[in-house]
Design an enzyme around this catalytic site. Structure first.
Site, PDB file in Angstrom:
ATOM      1  N   GLY A  91      40.116  35.702  34.440  1.00 47.29           N
ATOM      2  CA  GLY A  91      40.188  36.501  35.656  1.00 47.29           C
ATOM      3  C   GLY A  91      39.551  37.863  35.454  1.00 47.29           C
ATOM      4  O   GLY A  91      38.567  38.019  34.722  1.00 47.29           O
ATOM      5  N   SER A  92      40.129  38.871  36.066  1.00 42.88           N
ATOM      6  CA  SER A  92      39.505  40.194  36.113  1.00 42.88           C
ATOM      7  C   SER A  92      39.483  40.934  34.786  1.00 42.88           C
ATOM      8  O   SER A  92      38.824  41.976  34.686  1.00 42.88           O
ATOM      9  CB  SER A  92      40.204  41.057  37.173  1.00 42.88           C
ATOM     10  OG  SER A  92      39.975  40.531  38.463  1.00 42.88           O
ATOM     11  N   THR A  93      40.185  40.448  33.763  1.00 45.43           N
ATOM     12  CA  THR A  93      40.047  41.099  32.454  1.00 45.43           C
ATOM     13  C   THR A  93      38.602  41.007  31.970  1.00 45.43           C
ATOM     14  O   THR A  93      38.138  41.866  31.215  1.00 45.43           O
ATOM     15  CB  THR A  93      40.983  40.473  31.408  1.00 45.43           C
ATOM     16  OG1 THR A  93      40.656  39.080  31.241  1.00 45.43           O
ATOM     17  CG2 THR A  93      42.444  40.605  31.821  1.00 45.43           C
ATOM     18  N   LYS A 142      36.068  41.593  33.631  1.00 40.95           N
ATOM     19  CA  LYS A 142      35.268  42.661  34.245  1.00 40.95           C
ATOM     20  C   LYS A 142      34.958  43.782  33.250  1.00 40.95           C
ATOM     21  O   LYS A 142      33.988  44.526  33.451  1.00 40.95           O
ATOM     22  CB  LYS A 142      35.997  43.219  35.463  1.00 40.95           C
ATOM     23  CG  LYS A 142      36.050  42.236  36.635  1.00 40.95           C
ATOM     24  CD  LYS A 142      36.928  42.740  37.771  1.00 40.95           C
ATOM     25  CE  LYS A 142      37.010  41.715  38.908  1.00 40.95           C
ATOM     26  NZ  LYS A 142      37.976  42.102  39.951  1.00 40.95           N
TER      27      LYS A 142
END
Length: 501
Positions: free
Chosen positions: A221-223, A225
């Site tokens: 997921g957004s980790t 990013k």
């Protein structure tokens, strides 16, 4: 002598020749294998005649040996039970050793070449020869906190993992996989009962024997990013650069729009990179990833450790093998060209991107440590049976440098903003500067989302003291916030218990 007798004589001579050759093969080449086989009863009795050394952390023994009145003199016991199972492993009578019990077996058993002087001394004095002692890097307080917080998480999650490391050295402060298991039944001298206990664990669909911190690869997921932001910073983007955002964005090769987790997240047409990280702006990072291109993203991920099969930290893995590699996936269309839709989804940590919790902790640690990623390790020291002789001290080694000091500094600022102003507030604790990144990852059409958090803690001097990754599988709504809360508690425990690292 007639022909039939001659033929019988030749056959007998050939058979004797084969028997002689086989005997020499066994004596010359197979003797050590048979002598050391787990199925050699005499070897087992001899092995259990010697007290096996302790495995300790922070002055407390979590694997010990007690004397019995049975055929096997010493019984292996694990006072820490399930809390330390995926680190220590277990030492069974007829099954395969795992964990530290396997990787440091010779030293613990007292048969290591390093301990020959100790064995000679004991032979001359008549003292009982014991095994050496293995001291681990674990913080007892951090390990206990990680185990207790995972088990009692507020989302009712039954599967997950947590790992914390010292960014300056790579020393592992905590390593927990959930669900865990009690290793004591597996070390029973009742081999039938031990096999039954193992078979029950092996058949459990929740896979309690799996070390999820090292072997579970799931969409981050957004980790992820943080990796994309690092690539952007190295390609002309700054923290204050405006990047395209918006309430939704549809990649050119897909009719499926990418949206943010909530309508309040970056609805503007443009936001700064700092705000995109702080708010976890999906539309911003999807467009940023497509703008950067698949090659730059994949290369930056590789520099952080993705696609690397060389991280062989046997002391960390339950079976003593390499850690499962994290992957970015192809990001390609069926024809082999880059697919913007696949690239956009990958840029927010979905599609085919898969990461282990260890990799998440290493990303956070490298950011905290000015871009230097240290090789993780668990064994701090090896002490002889008398505890006065020191046979090994860990020597921290740099693993790789995925980003420059300046890029690391910018990433730290953005990750601190996530904890102070964004989705990671629950990771904060007094007296330290905490930075991090939450992640919510879709796990399937009929299952709840995974919750992730990667982060670090800096002391008042800006020195990194802990980096962590927490994964809550199928945690659902609020899973990443709960992962952040648990991560903060683990790091707080690690810095309080710093004397045991």
């Amino acid at each position: 002598m007639n022909a039939p007798l001659r033929r019988v004589g030749v056959v007998v001579m050939v058979l004797f020749g084969l028997l002689f050759a086989n005997l020499n093969w066994i004596q010359a080449y197979k003797a050590d294998e048979y002598r050391n086989s787990d199925y050699n009863g005499r070897v087992q009795v001899a092995e259990y005649e010697r007290r096996r050394g302790n495995i300790e952390a922070g002055g407390t023994a979590f694997a010990t040996s007690k004397e019995t009145d049975g055929k096997l003199k010493y019984q292996r016991t694990y006072p820490g039970g399930a809390k330390y199972a995926h680190v220590l492993g277990y030492k069974p009578v007829n099954l395969a050793d795992t964990g530290i019990e396997r990787t440091e077996n010779d030293f613990l058993a007292g048969t290591s070449d390093a301990l020959i002087a100790s064995r000679i001394k004991d032979m001359l004095t008549g003292d009982e020869t014991g095994g050496g002692n293995v001291l681990l890097t674990l913080s007892k307080r951090a390990q206990d906190t990680a185990y207790d917080q995972l088990r009692n998480n507020r989302n009712g999650v039954k599967k997950g993992a947590a790992i914390a490391i010292d960014p300056r050295t790579g020393a592992v402060q905590a390593l927990v996989s959930m669900p865990s298991f009690d290793p004591n039944p597996l070390a029973s001298h009742d081999t039938g009962a031990a096999s039954a206990a193992y078979n029950k664990l092996e058949a459990d669909p929740d896979r309690p024997l799996t070390n999820r911190a090292l072997a579970e690869t799931l969409p981050p997921g957004s980790t992820f990013k943080i990796v994309v932001a690092a690539a952007a910073l190295e390609n002309g983007v700054t923290k204050e650069t405006q990047i395209p955002a918006g309430a939704s964005w549809t990649p050119p090769t897909s009719g499926t729009p990418i949206r943010n987790a909530a309508a309040s997240i970056c609805p503007e047409s443009q936001v700064t990179l700092m705000d995109a990280v702080t708010e976890s702006c999906n539309t911003g990072f999807a467009q940023l990833g497509v703008r950067l291109g698949a090659d730059k993203l994949k290369e930056k991920a590789r520099q952080f450790g993705f696609e690397q099969d060389d991280l062989t930290v046997g002391q960390l893995n339950a079976d003593g093998s390499s850690v499962a590699p994290s992957r970015t996936g192809a990001m390609q269309a069926p024809g082999g060209e880059t697919d913007p839709a696949a690239l956009a989804q990958s840029s927010i940590g979905q599609r085919d991107v898969k990461m282990t919790p260890l990799q998440g902790a290493l990303i956070a640690a490298a950011v905290a440590n000015d871009g230097k990623q240290m090789r993780p390790y668990l064994v701090k020291q090896l002490l002889g049976p008398d505890r006065t002789s020191n046979y090994y001290n860990a020597d921290p080694r740099e693993l790789r440098r995925p980003v420059s000091s300046q890029v690391a500094s910018d990433l730290r600022d953005m990750m601190v903003s996530v904890v102070e102003n964004g989705t990671g507030r629950s990771a904060n604790f007094d007296g330290y500067t905490v930075g991090g990144k939450t992640g919510t990852a879709q796990s399937g059409p009929d299952t709840r989302d995974h919750g992730w958090f990667i982060g670090f803690a800096l002391d008042r001097n800006g020195t990194p003291v802990s980096a962590v990754c927490v994964l809550l599988e199928e945690a659902g709504s609020g899973g990443s916030a709960e992962a952040a809360r648990i991560a903060g508690r683990i790091m707080q425990a690690a810095v309080v218990d710093s004397g045991s690292r």
